[in-house]
Motif scaffolding. Structure first.
Motif, PDB file in Angstrom:
ATOM      1  N   ARG A 161       6.852   1.174 -17.668  1.00 39.52           N
ATOM      2  CA  ARG A 161       7.051   2.251 -17.429  1.00 39.52           C
ATOM      3  C   ARG A 161       7.329   2.489 -15.921  1.00 39.52           C
ATOM      4  O   ARG A 161       7.275   1.946 -15.112  1.00 39.52           O
ATOM      5  CB  ARG A 161       5.567   2.968 -17.662  1.00 39.52           C
ATOM      6  N   SER A 162       8.138   3.432 -15.661  1.00 33.58           N
ATOM      7  CA  SER A 162       8.442   3.640 -14.158  1.00 33.58           C
ATOM      8  C   SER A 162       7.089   4.203 -13.201  1.00 33.58           C
ATOM      9  O   SER A 162       6.220   4.689 -13.824  1.00 33.58           O
ATOM     10  CB  SER A 162       9.449   4.856 -14.307  1.00 33.58           C
ATOM     11  N   GLY A 163       7.368   3.991 -11.925  1.00 35.32           N
ATOM     12  CA  GLY A 163       6.470   4.631 -10.947  1.00 35.32           C
ATOM     13  C   GLY A 163       5.314   3.616 -10.704  1.00 35.32           C
ATOM     14  O   GLY A 163       4.664   3.479 -10.016  1.00 35.32           O
ATOM     15  N   LEU A 164       5.447   2.363 -11.237  1.00 35.42           N
ATOM     16  CA  LEU A 164       4.753   1.137 -10.671  1.00 35.42           C
ATOM     17  C   LEU A 164       4.842   0.788  -9.330  1.00 35.42           C
ATOM     18  O   LEU A 164       6.018   0.665  -8.871  1.00 35.42           O
ATOM     19  CB  LEU A 164       4.745  -0.065 -11.719  1.00 35.42           C
ATOM     20  N   ASP A 165       3.856   0.473  -8.737  1.00 33.06           N
ATOM     21  CA  ASP A 165       4.050  -0.041  -7.375  1.00 33.06           C
ATOM     22  C   ASP A 165       3.846  -1.602  -7.698  1.00 33.06           C
ATOM     23  O   ASP A 165       3.016  -2.286  -7.888  1.00 33.06           O
ATOM     24  CB  ASP A 165       2.671   0.210  -6.598  1.00 33.06           C
ATOM     25  N   THR A 166       5.201  -2.070  -7.576  1.00 31.08           N
ATOM     26  CA  THR A 166       5.579  -3.691  -8.091  1.00 31.08           C
ATOM     27  C   THR A 166       4.840  -4.387  -7.135  1.00 31.08           C
ATOM     28  O   THR A 166       4.427  -5.451  -7.589  1.00 31.08           O
ATOM     29  CB  THR A 166       6.831  -3.855  -7.879  1.00 31.08           C
ATOM     30  N   ARG A 167       4.620  -4.142  -5.846  1.00 34.58           N
ATOM     31  CA  ARG A 167       3.726  -5.121  -4.805  1.00 34.58           C
ATOM     32  C   ARG A 167       2.302  -5.314  -5.472  1.00 34.58           C
ATOM     33  O   ARG A 167       1.837  -6.363  -5.403  1.00 34.58           O
ATOM     34  CB  ARG A 167       3.775  -4.569  -3.509  1.00 34.58           C
ATOM     35  N   ILE A 168       1.649  -4.089  -5.925  1.00 35.19           N
ATOM     36  CA  ILE A 168       0.539  -4.109  -6.243  1.00 35.19           C
ATOM     37  C   ILE A 168       0.141  -4.710  -7.604  1.00 35.19           C
ATOM     38  O   ILE A 168      -0.729  -5.662  -7.833  1.00 35.19           O
ATOM     39  CB  ILE A 168      -0.114  -2.815  -6.270  1.00 35.19           C
ATOM     40  N   VAL A 169       1.109  -4.536  -8.411  1.00 30.93           N
ATOM     41  CA  VAL A 169       1.118  -5.043  -9.816  1.00 30.93           C
ATOM     42  C   VAL A 169       1.246  -6.565  -9.559  1.00 30.93           C
ATOM     43  O   VAL A 169       0.590  -7.514 -10.244  1.00 30.93           O
ATOM     44  CB  VAL A 169       2.350  -4.518 -10.650  1.00 30.93           C
ATOM     45  N   ALA A 170       2.222  -7.126  -8.720  1.00 28.80           N
ATOM     46  CA  ALA A 170       2.465  -8.541  -8.591  1.00 28.80           C
ATOM     47  C   ALA A 170       1.119  -9.224  -7.976  1.00 28.80           C
ATOM     48  O   ALA A 170       0.899 -10.321  -8.588  1.00 28.80           O
ATOM     49  CB  ALA A 170       3.656  -8.698  -7.404  1.00 28.80           C
ATOM     50  N   GLU A 171       0.542  -8.725  -6.975  1.00 28.60           N
ATOM     51  CA  GLU A 171      -0.371  -9.371  -6.614  1.00 28.60           C
ATOM     52  C   GLU A 171      -1.660  -9.114  -7.481  1.00 28.60           C
ATOM     53  O   GLU A 171      -2.482 -10.192  -7.602  1.00 28.60           O
ATOM     54  CB  GLU A 171      -1.016  -8.556  -5.342  1.00 28.60           C
ATOM     55  N   SER A 172      -1.671  -8.284  -8.509  1.00 25.26           N
ATOM     56  CA  SER A 172      -2.843  -8.152  -9.460  1.00 25.26           C
ATOM     57  C   SER A 172      -2.559  -9.324 -10.644  1.00 25.26           C
ATOM     58  O   SER A 172      -3.430 -10.090 -10.825  1.00 25.26           O
ATOM     59  CB  SER A 172      -2.753  -6.928 -10.098  1.00 25.26           C
ATOM     60  N   LEU A 173      -1.339  -9.602 -10.959  1.00 24.43           N
ATOM     61  CA  LEU A 173      -1.170 -10.734 -11.792  1.00 24.43           C
ATOM     62  C   LEU A 173      -1.380 -11.976 -11.189  1.00 24.43           C
ATOM     63  O   LEU A 173      -2.146 -12.962 -11.593  1.00 24.43           O
ATOM     64  CB  LEU A 173       0.622 -10.697 -12.094  1.00 24.43           C
ATOM     65  N   LEU A 174      -1.045 -12.331  -9.730  1.00 25.27           N
ATOM     66  CA  LEU A 174      -1.426 -13.562  -8.981  1.00 25.27           C
ATOM     67  C   LEU A 174      -2.959 -13.733  -9.063  1.00 25.27           C
ATOM     68  O   LEU A 174      -3.379 -14.740  -9.083  1.00 25.27           O
ATOM     69  CB  LEU A 174      -0.924 -13.594  -7.694  1.00 25.27           C
ATOM     70  N   GLY A 175      -3.727 -12.429  -8.901  1.00 24.25           N
ATOM     71  CA  GLY A 175      -4.873 -12.523  -8.631  1.00 24.25           C
ATOM     72  C   GLY A 175      -5.686 -12.672 -10.146  1.00 24.25           C
ATOM     73  O   GLY A 175      -6.734 -13.673  -9.951  1.00 24.25           O
ATOM     74  N   MET A 176      -5.174 -12.490 -11.141  1.00 24.63           N
ATOM     75  CA  MET A 176      -5.618 -12.862 -12.372  1.00 24.63           C
ATOM     76  C   MET A 176      -5.478 -14.331 -12.655  1.00 24.63           C
ATOM     77  O   MET A 176      -6.303 -15.172 -13.087  1.00 24.63           O
ATOM     78  CB  MET A 176      -4.748 -12.293 -13.453  1.00 24.63           C
ATOM     79  N   LEU A 177      -4.121 -15.073 -12.290  1.00 24.73           N
ATOM     80  CA  LEU A 177      -4.084 -16.440 -12.493  1.00 24.73           C
ATOM     81  C   LEU A 177      -4.839 -17.031 -11.612  1.00 24.73           C
ATOM     82  O   LEU A 177      -5.484 -18.153 -11.997  1.00 24.73           O
ATOM     83  CB  LEU A 177      -2.430 -16.691 -12.040  1.00 24.73           C
ATOM     84  N   ARG A 178      -5.116 -16.730 -10.474  1.00 25.52           N
ATOM     85  CA  ARG A 178      -6.129 -17.510  -9.527  1.00 25.52           C
ATOM     86  C   ARG A 178      -7.639 -17.291  -9.993  1.00 25.52           C
ATOM     87  O   ARG A 178      -8.225 -18.430 -10.073  1.00 25.52           O
ATOM     88  CB  ARG A 178      -5.998 -16.750  -8.078  1.00 25.52           C
TER      89      ARG A 178
END
Length: 217
Positions: A161-178
């Protein structure tokens, strides 16, 4: 005259005597240090052991890296570079946004699953020597940027979906992996962890609305 030349040659030979240079010395030390840090707590790894595994004296390790902390930070920095190269190579065969994110998640989880102690530095970035902090942050940010780039393309294609803050979403994904690497290893496998992350992450960002959410008329 001949005797003077012989004397100079003798002095030159004396100056060049000593232990011969070891090819790829730095790389050799890093490889063995990486193996040791991956399997043991930072405090349990000694410079003496790294040197012994590398077939060099302890002084050679200090001359190359300065301290155990700097050696450890360099191992992690080089690890990030290696992981990014692995992911880029794997992404060349991935098509859709979902496939690209799945490739990145699986490679990242597998890489750090066998290198659990690397996260000791990630949990405490202040432990990084000041001289290496910029290099560490650069490699850390490169991984986040790689995810952001995939997300941007996903929004352009309509997969996300449009409008995502890609920086926050990317860090959220890395946080899940960590978090999974740190807390879920006792009851999860890299495969099951990757499946869970992908389900949560992609379903949460998918452009298609959940089934039954449309209002009936």
């Amino acid at each position: 005259m001949a005797s003077q030349l012989a004397a100079k040659l003798s002095r030159s030979q004396k100056r060049t005597r000593g232990r011969p240079a070891i090819p790829f010395l730095r790389e050799t030390i890093l490889r063995h240090a990486s193996d040791l840090f991956a399997k043991n707590d930072f405090a349990r790894v000694s410079v003496d052991e790294v040197a012994a595994r590398s077939g060099v004296g302890k002084g050679s390790v200090y001359r190359q890296f300065g301290s155990k902390e700097a050696l450890y930070a360099t191992v992690v920095i080089e690890g990030f570079k290696h992981l990014q190269n692995e992911i880029r190579a794997a992404l060349s065969g991935s098509g859709s946004t979902r496939e690209q994110i799945a490739t990145l998640v699986r490679h990242t989880l597998m890489y750090f699953w066998t290198r659990r102690q690397f996260f000791a530095l990630l949990r405490d970035p202040t432990a990084i020597p000041a001289t290496l902090e910029r290099s560490y942050l650069k490699q850390r940010q490169e991984l986040s940027k790689m995810i952001s780039a995939i997300l941007v393309e996903g929004m352009k294609s309509g997969s996300l979906r449009s409008g995502l803050d890609t920086r926050i979403v990317a860090e959220s994904l890395l946080g899940m992996l960590r978090g999974i690497n740190r807390y879920c290893r006792e009851y999860a496998t890299p495969e099951s962890a990757a499946d869970a992350v992908l389900s949560i992450f992609l379903d949460g960002c998918a452009s298609k609305p959940p089934s039954g959410s449309a209002r009936k008329r």
